[in-house]
Design a protein around this motif. Structure first.
Motif, PDB file in Angstrom:
ATOM      1  N   GLY A 170     -40.185  22.435  14.707  1.00  6.47           N
ATOM      2  CA  GLY A 170     -41.214  21.656  15.385  1.00  6.47           C
ATOM      3  C   GLY A 170     -40.979  20.166  15.295  1.00  6.47           C
ATOM      4  O   GLY A 170     -41.070  19.443  16.294  1.00  6.47           O
ATOM      5  N   THR A 171     -40.637  19.682  14.102  1.00  2.89           N
ATOM      6  CA  THR A 171     -40.466  18.243  13.930  1.00  2.89           C
ATOM      7  C   THR A 171     -39.175  17.724  14.561  1.00  2.89           C
ATOM      8  O   THR A 171     -39.030  16.517  14.760  1.00  2.89           O
ATOM      9  CB  THR A 171     -40.491  17.885  12.433  1.00  2.89           C
ATOM     10  N   LEU A 172     -38.241  18.611  14.882  1.00  3.79           N
ATOM     11  CA  LEU A 172     -37.023  18.195  15.572  1.00  3.79           C
ATOM     12  C   LEU A 172     -37.159  18.285  17.089  1.00  3.79           C
ATOM     13  O   LEU A 172     -36.643  17.434  17.817  1.00  3.79           O
ATOM     14  CB  LEU A 172     -35.837  19.054  15.114  1.00  3.79           C
ATOM     15  N   VAL A 173     -37.853  19.302  17.569  1.00  2.00           N
ATOM     16  CA  VAL A 173     -37.902  19.556  19.012  1.00  2.00           C
ATOM     17  C   VAL A 173     -38.994  18.744  19.702  1.00  2.00           C
ATOM     18  O   VAL A 173     -38.793  18.250  20.815  1.00  2.00           O
ATOM     19  CB  VAL A 173     -38.089  21.060  19.276  1.00  2.00           C
ATOM     20  N   GLY A 194     -34.216  15.975   4.600  1.00  2.00           N
ATOM     21  CA  GLY A 194     -33.705  15.321   5.800  1.00  2.00           C
ATOM     22  C   GLY A 194     -34.694  15.377   6.953  1.00  2.00           C
ATOM     23  O   GLY A 194     -34.849  14.405   7.697  1.00  2.00           O
ATOM     24  N   CYS A 195     -35.371  16.502   7.105  1.00  2.00           N
ATOM     25  CA  CYS A 195     -36.396  16.614   8.150  1.00  2.00           C
ATOM     26  C   CYS A 195     -37.563  15.668   7.879  1.00  2.00           C
ATOM     27  O   CYS A 195     -38.159  15.123   8.820  1.00  2.00           O
ATOM     28  CB  CYS A 195     -36.889  18.054   8.244  1.00  2.00           C
ATOM     29  N   CYS A 196     -37.885  15.462   6.609  1.00  3.66           N
ATOM     30  CA  CYS A 196     -38.944  14.503   6.269  1.00  3.66           C
ATOM     31  C   CYS A 196     -38.553  13.091   6.691  1.00  3.66           C
ATOM     32  O   CYS A 196     -39.363  12.353   7.271  1.00  3.66           O
ATOM     33  CB  CYS A 196     -39.224  14.545   4.769  1.00  3.66           C
ATOM     34  N   SER A 232     -30.636  15.508  17.588  1.00  2.00           N
ATOM     35  CA  SER A 232     -31.805  16.334  17.269  1.00  2.00           C
ATOM     36  C   SER A 232     -31.654  17.738  17.833  1.00  2.00           C
ATOM     37  O   SER A 232     -32.008  18.725  17.177  1.00  2.00           O
ATOM     38  CB  SER A 232     -33.071  15.674  17.824  1.00  2.00           C
ATOM     39  N   GLY A 233     -31.126  17.835  19.059  1.00  2.00           N
ATOM     40  CA  GLY A 233     -30.936  19.155  19.654  1.00  2.00           C
ATOM     41  C   GLY A 233     -29.950  20.004  18.876  1.00  2.00           C
ATOM     42  O   GLY A 233     -30.206  21.183  18.612  1.00  2.00           O
ATOM     43  N   CYS A 234     -28.824  19.406  18.488  1.00  2.00           N
ATOM     44  CA  CYS A 234     -27.826  20.154  17.715  1.00  2.00           C
ATOM     45  C   CYS A 234     -28.367  20.543  16.345  1.00  2.00           C
ATOM     46  O   CYS A 234     -28.091  21.642  15.845  1.00  2.00           O
ATOM     47  CB  CYS A 234     -26.556  19.323  17.567  1.00  2.00           C
ATOM     48  N   ALA A 235     -29.137  19.649  15.726  1.00  4.01           N
ATOM     49  CA  ALA A 235     -29.716  19.968  14.421  1.00  4.01           C
ATOM     50  C   ALA A 235     -30.693  21.131  14.528  1.00  4.01           C
ATOM     51  O   ALA A 235     -30.714  22.025  13.666  1.00  4.01           O
ATOM     52  CB  ALA A 235     -30.414  18.736  13.849  1.00  4.01           C
TER      53      ALA A 235
END
Length: 327
Positions: free
Chosen positions: A120-123, A237-239, A296-299
């Motif tokens: 969620g936090t990336l997309v 890392g997401c944080c 972000s998409g690749c992650a």
């Protein structure tokens, strides 16, 4: 004249100690190798139905729909209205898991909550960057997105702490005298395998959120596809990504809002207005942040792939809900 008796005793002692030293070292090495080479296990509650394969597939479909159908407002709104609450509820679950931590046990729902929060936090920032709609620049839109981002950020921090606190234990035998192989694929799953740990429905550990039919707990090998240490780093890392996104989007929201509020000429310029300068700044920002879209998409894709491989591994998939179970 015969040599002193103490000389003979000293020689015998030296020879005895010299002969016993390699044996002692070998014994110590054997003990160390048996500990280091033993299979690491955990006492864990299995993944619940809320994060079963069916629920995860449904979440992925909703997120993908929100991204690829972003130009169709009615489809995008329907997908987001379901996907965002799922991530928010996963964040709340992560907070509860950290608050009700049990030192000798791990709730495998940490992987499910982490998967939904991280995706969620990336997309969602990726979708906002690609979207040309101005609905996110309104007062209500900004507040909703920042409340959601703050909640997910808190959940990710708690999940990172929970991953960091997870404990593994060496397993030499199944608790009944049978040796356990260091190969996790040969681990004998079942209630009879305790690895000398207190881990059962009757003896504990107990959790207030694992009661009734959800209180089944087992000894399983520690996950190796996405280990607790790796999950801690990815969650951290997401944080960081979420914090940066909130700071950057604050500036972007302010620029969009001001560009609609005023078109007054700037004194000392050749007819330039605040709206024109804001548009220029926004264009520069778009070019500078162009690299964030593929990253972000690749992650997100990498987390989905690695996460699903981890979910279908034997330790995490044991006693989990089947694919047909949704919700």
């Amino acid at each position: 004249m015969p040599p002193p008796s103490w000389g003979i005793s000293l020689s015998d002692a030296v020879v005895s100690q010299s002969g016993g030293l390699p044996t002692s070292i070998a014994s110590a090495n054997t003990t160390t190798n048996s500990v280091d080479g033993s299979l690491k296990v955990i006492c864990a509650w299995p993944v619940s139905g809320s994060y079963g394969a069916g629920s995860r597939v449904l979440f992925y479909v909703l997120v993908a729909t929100a991204v690829f159908a972003r130009k169709l407002d009615w489809i995008k709104s329907a997908a987001l209205s379901t996907a965002l609450p799922l991530s928010a509820s996963a964040a709340v679950h992560g907070i509860v898991l950290a608050a009700l931590h049990r030192g000798n046990a791990v709730d495998m729902d940490v992987y499910g909550a982490f998967q939904m929060c991280a995706i969620g936090t990336l997309v969602v920032p990726l979708m906002i960057k690609l979207s040309r709609s101005h609905e996110y620049s309104t007062y209500i839109g900004r507040r909703i997105m920042f409340m959601w981002a703050g909640l997910v950020l808190t959940g990710l921090v708690c999940l990172a702490i929970e991953f960091f606190r997870a404990q593994t234990f060496p397993c030499h035998d199944d608790g009944q005298g049978n040796a356990i192989s260091s190969n996790s694929n040969r681990f004998p799953y079942g209630e009879n395998t305790t690895c000398e740990l207190v881990c059962s429905e009757n003896d504990g550990p107990f959790s207030p959120i694992r009661i009734g039919s959800a209180n089944n707990i087992y000894v399983v090998p520690a996950p190796r596809t996405l280990t607790f240490g790796a999950a801690t780093l990815v969650a951290a890392g997401c944080c960081i990504h979420t914090v940066i996104w909130m700071v950057v989007m604050t500036e972007r929201f302010n620029v969009r809002t001001k560009s609609y509020e005023t078109n007054k000429p700037i004194s000392g310029t050749n007819g330039a207005t605040k709206g024109t300068m804001n548009d220029v700044n926004l264009m520069i920002h778009i070019f500078l942040s162009a690299a964030a879209v593929p990253v972000s998409g690749c992650a997100a894709v990498a987390i989905i792939i690695v996460g699903e491989i981890n979910f279908f591994s034997n330790p995490v998939n044991y006693q989990a809900e089947p694919l047909a179970a949704i919700g």
